[in-house]
Design an enzyme around this catalytic site. Structure first.
Site, mmCIF file in Angstrom:
data_model
loop_
_atom_site.group_PDB
_atom_site.id
_atom_site.type_symbol
_atom_site.label_atom_id
_atom_site.label_comp_id
_atom_site.label_asym_id
_atom_site.label_seq_id
_atom_site.Cartn_x
_atom_site.Cartn_y
_atom_site.Cartn_z
ATOM 1 N N ARG A 22 -23.350 2.464 -32.335
ATOM 2 C CA ARG A 22 -23.386 1.919 -30.984
ATOM 3 C C ARG A 22 -24.717 2.266 -30.322
ATOM 4 O O ARG A 22 -25.504 3.051 -30.849
ATOM 5 C CB ARG A 22 -22.200 2.458 -30.160
ATOM 6 N N GLY A 23 -24.887 1.685 -29.110
ATOM 7 C CA GLY A 23 -26.182 1.815 -28.445
ATOM 8 C C GLY A 23 -27.006 0.616 -28.891
ATOM 9 O O GLY A 23 -27.088 0.322 -30.100
ATOM 10 N N ALA A 24 -27.627 -0.072 -27.907
ATOM 11 C CA ALA A 24 -28.252 -1.359 -28.216
ATOM 12 C C ALA A 24 -29.246 -1.315 -29.392
ATOM 13 O O ALA A 24 -29.118 -2.115 -30.341
ATOM 14 C CB ALA A 24 -28.905 -1.908 -26.950
ATOM 15 N N ARG A 67 -20.258 -7.896 -30.756
ATOM 16 C CA ARG A 67 -20.311 -7.432 -29.361
ATOM 17 C C ARG A 67 -21.240 -8.374 -28.580
ATOM 18 O O ARG A 67 -22.300 -8.736 -29.082
ATOM 19 C CB ARG A 67 -20.827 -5.985 -29.261
ATOM 20 N N GLN A 120 -19.172 8.700 -23.933
ATOM 21 C CA GLN A 120 -20.434 8.799 -24.702
ATOM 22 C C GLN A 120 -21.336 9.907 -24.159
ATOM 23 O O GLN A 120 -22.105 10.517 -24.905
ATOM 24 C CB GLN A 120 -21.203 7.461 -24.659
ATOM 25 N N ASP A 127 -28.527 -2.427 -22.020
ATOM 26 C CA ASP A 127 -28.044 -3.316 -23.090
ATOM 27 C C ASP A 127 -28.646 -4.708 -22.988
ATOM 28 O O ASP A 127 -28.736 -5.422 -23.983
ATOM 29 C CB ASP A 127 -26.523 -3.380 -23.064
ATOM 30 N N ASN A 180 -25.994 -2.100 -18.198
ATOM 31 C CA ASN A 180 -25.888 -0.868 -18.988
ATOM 32 C C ASN A 180 -24.445 -0.390 -18.858
ATOM 33 O O ASN A 180 -23.617 -1.006 -18.179
ATOM 34 C CB ASN A 180 -26.884 0.187 -18.502
ATOM 35 N N LYS A 181 -24.155 0.707 -19.510
ATOM 36 C CA LYS A 181 -22.792 1.247 -19.539
ATOM 37 C C LYS A 181 -22.146 1.265 -18.152
ATOM 38 O O LYS A 181 -22.805 1.617 -17.164
ATOM 39 C CB LYS A 181 -22.847 2.659 -20.133
#
Ligand code: MRU
Length: 365
Positions: A55-57, A98, A205, A246, A256-257
């Site tokens: 995960r994470g762009a 995603r 996270q 993202d 973003n998150k």
């Protein structure tokens, strides 16, 4: 006696060419278990992205590039006409894992461009070219993050308090991270930052990954709940916020998150600058504003049951669980890219960043 390896000694995403496998750290198991997964089937790679094992762009982009290479490697075809429809099908499949992190489609489209540009080559040669292209995406990520770190570091001073949300760290990239790059580079240079890591509900996270990797690396990190950012900012313990992203729209609005826009709103109240650390691969000039960014919705169980011994919400209650939110561009003090820091108005400055990127590319040839 061999020394115990830390999570920092492993690669977040790697390719085992011999085994034909994508090798990832299973991030859903961290911090209590360090487990490497070797994924050879496309379904398993798709699931690993969907389930946030990787995960994470930027890490998603690298995983997708390696994943499509592995798919190409397995395609049985004698001609380009037989090969390309299968390649396209695999690309579209991975792209569906995603929706918000643009790095996924960015990396797949770049692999597709390489594929089409080399359509006249023998297929075995084309597959080798795709391998090189996937590794190039991986290797680029290292210098991109380092460069973001250098520009980010120019915005702060030794002893500063920095707050971050989610994990835009080493675990979200190949090395350094984006939002954590100034922190790691600062550590190398004796900056002694005090770092606050938001725990980042619902998937934690910040607690499981950011606090973990910064603590393992010996940085001064304090874990806080998401609803404590106003307290630490009001106390003047935070000099700057660094977060990842993202997808950055052409006007600077940034997905973003979930919770990032809360942090940015609070930071604006307490006059703390918010910097978005953004590789150009996460900036999407084809998306005009934040309203045009598709926000991934995730399952209610992430809020109601996950992490708890017992269900923590009434059975049947309605749940809203967006994975990301959009921070309005007027809450952002700067967008830190590998080609410099963009400032408002972003519609202009982001174009200038891409012009610099183009010029650097032309100069390299
Ligand atoms: O759902 P996740 O864990 O993939 O979300 C990750 C983030 O929001 C990160 O901040 C972003 O991808 C940047 S990573 C350098």
């Amino acid at each position: 006696m061999s020394e115990k390896k830390s999570v920092m000694d492993y690669e977040t995403v790697a390719l085992d060419e011999k085994k034909g496998a994508l090798v990832i750290i299973d991030q859903t198991k961290l911090p209590y278990k360090m487990e490497l997964l070797e994924l050879t089937r496309q379904e398993d790679i798709w699931n690993a992205i969907y389930l946030l094992k990787v995960r994470g762009a930027p890490a998603i982009g690298v995983a997708a590039a390696m994943g499509i290479y592995l798919a190409a490697r397995e395609i049985q075809a004698d001609t380009w006409e037989e090969f390309y429809p299968q390649f396209t099908k695999a690309k579209e499949y991975l792209d569906s894992a995603r929706p918000t992190a643009v790095n996924l489609s960015w990396a797949l489209n770049r692999m597709d461009d390489v594929c089409r540009a080399n359509k006249d080559k023998p297929l075995h040669e084309l597959k080798g070219i795709l391998y090189d292209a996937a590794m190039e995406i991986r290797n680029e990520d290292v210098w991109v993050c380092k460069s973001i770190g250098e520009y980010g570091l120019s915005l702060v001073k030794p002893g500063d308090g920095l707050l971050t949300h989610c994990n835009a760290g080493k675990l979200a990239t190949v090395k350094y991270g984006t939002a954590t790059a100034p922190m790691y580079l600062g550590q190398e240079r004796g900056y002694n930052f005090r770092i606050y890591a938001d725990e980042t509900r619902p998937l934690l996270q910040g607690a499981r990954l950011t606090a973990f990797e910064l603590y393992e690396s010996g940085l001064d990190v304090t874990l806080i709940c998401d609803n404590m950012s106003a307290t630490v900012m009001k106390n003047k313990w935070v000099d700057a916020v660094f977060v990842g992203c993202d997808r950055v729209a052409a006007n600077g609005d940034t997905a973003n998150k979930i919770g990032t826009s809360v942090v940015a709103t609070v930071a604006s109240r307490y006059h703390v600058p918010v910097y978005i650390c953004a590789p150009t691969s996460t900036i999407d000039l084809n998306t005009p504003t934040g309203d045009d960014i598709k926000i991934e919705q995730r399952s209610p169980e992430e809020i109601t049951t996950m992490w708890y011994k017992e269900r923590m919400a009434p059975e049947g209650v309605k749940v809203f669980n967006p994975c990301f939110d959009v921070t309005d561009n007027d809450l952002i003090a700067g967008i830190v890219t590998e080609y410099g820091i963009a400032r408002a108005p972003y519609t202009e400055s982001l174009k200038e960043i891409f012009a610099k990127k183009e010029a650097a590319r032309n100069a390299a040839f």
